[in-house]
Design a protein around this motif. Sequence first.
Motif, short mmCIF file in Angstrom:
data_model
loop_
_atom_site.label_atom_id
_atom_site.label_comp_id
_atom_site.label_asym_id
_atom_site.label_seq_id
_atom_site.Cartn_x
_atom_site.Cartn_y
_atom_site.Cartn_z
N ASN A 43 -8.62 -10.93 -26.63
CA ASN A 43 -7.34 -9.92 -26.49
C ASN A 43 -6.06 -10.52 -26.50
OD1 ASN A 43 -8.10 -11.26 -23.84
ND2 ASN A 43 -6.78 -9.61 -22.92
N LEU A 44 -5.97 -11.91 -26.61
CA LEU A 44 -4.97 -12.64 -26.95
C LEU A 44 -4.83 -13.28 -28.22
CD1 LEU A 44 -4.48 -14.08 -23.07
CD2 LEU A 44 -3.49 -11.89 -24.12
N ILE A 45 -3.63 -13.14 -28.84
CA ILE A 45 -3.32 -13.82 -30.16
C ILE A 45 -2.26 -14.99 -30.03
CG2 ILE A 45 -2.93 -13.61 -32.29
CD1 ILE A 45 -3.59 -10.58 -32.34
N ARG A 81 2.72 -15.03 -26.60
CA ARG A 81 1.58 -14.23 -27.30
C ARG A 81 2.08 -13.40 -28.34
NH1 ARG A 81 -0.92 -12.22 -21.45
NH2 ARG A 81 -1.34 -14.15 -20.51
N LYS A 82 1.41 -13.24 -29.27
CA LYS A 82 1.73 -12.47 -30.49
C LYS A 82 1.36 -10.90 -29.99
CE LYS A 82 1.23 -15.44 -34.55
NZ LYS A 82 0.46 -15.73 -35.53
N GLU A 83 2.27 -10.23 -29.82
CA GLU A 83 2.31 -9.04 -29.76
C GLU A 83 3.61 -8.23 -29.90
OE1 GLU A 83 3.25 -8.60 -24.90
OE2 GLU A 83 1.05 -9.00 -25.68
N GLU A 84 3.67 -6.96 -30.03
CA GLU A 84 4.74 -6.24 -30.49
C GLU A 84 5.91 -6.25 -29.63
OE1 GLU A 84 4.11 -2.32 -31.95
OE2 GLU A 84 2.81 -2.89 -33.35
N SER A 85 7.26 -6.58 -29.86
CA SER A 85 8.18 -6.61 -29.01
C SER A 85 8.66 -5.13 -28.76
CB SER A 85 9.48 -7.32 -29.56
OG SER A 85 9.13 -8.54 -29.78
N GLY A 86 9.24 -4.72 -27.62
CA GLY A 86 9.36 -3.40 -27.20
C GLY A 86 10.10 -3.07 -26.04
N ARG A 87 10.16 -2.25 -25.39
CA ARG A 87 10.83 -1.83 -24.06
C ARG A 87 10.29 -2.84 -23.02
NH1 ARG A 87 11.06 2.25 -19.45
NH2 ARG A 87 8.57 2.62 -20.24
N ASP A 173 -13.91 2.84 -26.21
CA ASP A 173 -12.37 3.51 -26.11
C ASP A 173 -11.82 3.10 -24.79
OD1 ASP A 173 -12.95 4.92 -28.36
OD2 ASP A 173 -13.99 6.64 -27.29
N PHE A 174 -12.32 2.22 -24.00
CA PHE A 174 -11.87 1.51 -22.82
C PHE A 174 -10.24 1.44 -22.91
CE2 PHE A 174 -10.67 -1.31 -19.51
CZ PHE A 174 -11.07 -0.83 -18.20
N ASP A 175 -9.97 0.71 -23.49
CA ASP A 175 -8.47 0.39 -23.57
C ASP A 175 -7.45 1.48 -24.03
OD1 ASP A 175 -8.88 -2.32 -23.08
OD2 ASP A 175 -8.93 -3.07 -25.27
N GLU A 176 -7.94 2.36 -24.83
CA GLU A 176 -7.35 3.80 -25.26
C GLU A 176 -7.25 4.48 -23.97
OE1 GLU A 176 -7.41 7.52 -28.31
OE2 GLU A 176 -8.75 5.70 -28.52
N VAL A 177 -8.15 4.83 -23.42
CA VAL A 177 -8.29 5.48 -22.07
C VAL A 177 -7.49 5.13 -20.94
CG1 VAL A 177 -10.00 6.60 -20.49
CG2 VAL A 177 -10.60 6.66 -22.71
N LEU A 178 -7.79 3.70 -20.79
CA LEU A 178 -6.97 3.21 -19.74
C LEU A 178 -5.37 3.33 -20.00
CD1 LEU A 178 -6.70 1.18 -17.29
CD2 LEU A 178 -6.69 -0.81 -18.78
N GLU A 247 -16.77 -14.53 -26.44
CA GLU A 247 -15.32 -14.63 -26.75
C GLU A 247 -14.94 -15.23 -28.26
OE1 GLU A 247 -12.46 -12.80 -25.18
OE2 GLU A 247 -14.43 -11.84 -24.17
N ILE A 248 -15.33 -16.14 -28.45
CA ILE A 248 -15.17 -17.10 -29.80
C ILE A 248 -15.90 -16.34 -30.70
CG2 ILE A 248 -16.18 -19.18 -30.90
CD1 ILE A 248 -15.93 -20.65 -28.25
N GLU A 249 -17.14 -15.76 -30.60
CA GLU A 249 -17.49 -14.94 -31.72
C GLU A 249 -16.55 -13.54 -31.94
OE1 GLU A 249 -21.30 -13.35 -30.61
OE2 GLU A 249 -22.40 -15.52 -30.49
N ARG A 250 -16.09 -12.93 -30.93
CA ARG A 250 -15.12 -11.99 -31.06
C ARG A 250 -13.80 -12.50 -32.04
NH1 ARG A 250 -16.17 -10.64 -25.45
NH2 ARG A 250 -17.88 -9.18 -25.53
#
Length: 305
Positions: A43-45, A81-87, A173-178, A247-250
């Motif tokens: 989940n982390l880039i 971490r590579k993620e979008e900058s925002g609020r 859908d776990f992340d979306e629902v969370l 995790e490595i496979e993913r």
Amino acid sequence: MLTLQGLQQRSALLQATRSFFIERAYLEVDTPLRLPILLPESNLIPFTSEDWFLHTSPELCMKRLLARGCTQIFQICHCFRKEESGRIHQSEFTMLEWYHRGWDYQDLMRECEALITSLCRLFPQFPGIGLEGRLCWEDSHVSLTPPWERLTVAEAFHRYAGAGVNEVLAHGDFDEVLVTAVEPQLGRERPTFLYDYPVALGSLARRSPYDPQVAERFELYIAGLELANGFSELVDPQEQRSRFSLEIERIQRTGQAASMPEKFLEELASIGETAGIALGLDRLFLLFMGRTHIAEVVPFISEEL
């Protein structure tokens, strides 16, 4: 843009945070930001630096220090971490991370309560602190009087999404629902510890001895804002290797590189029962300083450089 007053407030909060842990006999440590290998977390880039990586967390090195005999350690450092900058996001941010041998995740929840209530008492004049020690952020007025709410992931999904966790996981859908249904409801009247995540979502956390389907992991929310991620540490090298393999496979399926952290696994069994937590200080300062955008609580954001 952070004002001079904001810089002074940030400095005061940083100093008070350090003092809290030093007074509790924690050892402050300072580990490398640049590493040849990271703990594999799909989940982390990470950002690359030459042929190494900028760390996404100081976890790997801090646990290796625990294996060498440290018992209570903390660190305040920048993570990447590579993620979008925002609020409420920046790709470079300030992390507070601490570990305590002999503890589990319940002990860490209580120390989280103590840390944040202590800071609140020290700075009653800050814009985000209201009457009777409440944190006031956007439309929420959150009482910090312990004990804070403790809500299992299963209970939260049933209460706020009308869905079972296994059902949501099966549909992917776990992340979306969370994010859309659950998180906005958490920590509105008092802070909420969301705990006992499915094992698949706690790759570094110990399985619960009471329910092997869940990991002893929690996240802390205040006013709908996620602040911290903690858990009872998984210290079984064989089980950790198995989880890292998944995790490595993913990671590799996305075209990214990932390797097994062999030195980390060699030392893991020496740690013993331990609990650890990472808390985003910029977000905590957002609450205390009564701001709504991360740019108002950090000296510079990437767009200003």
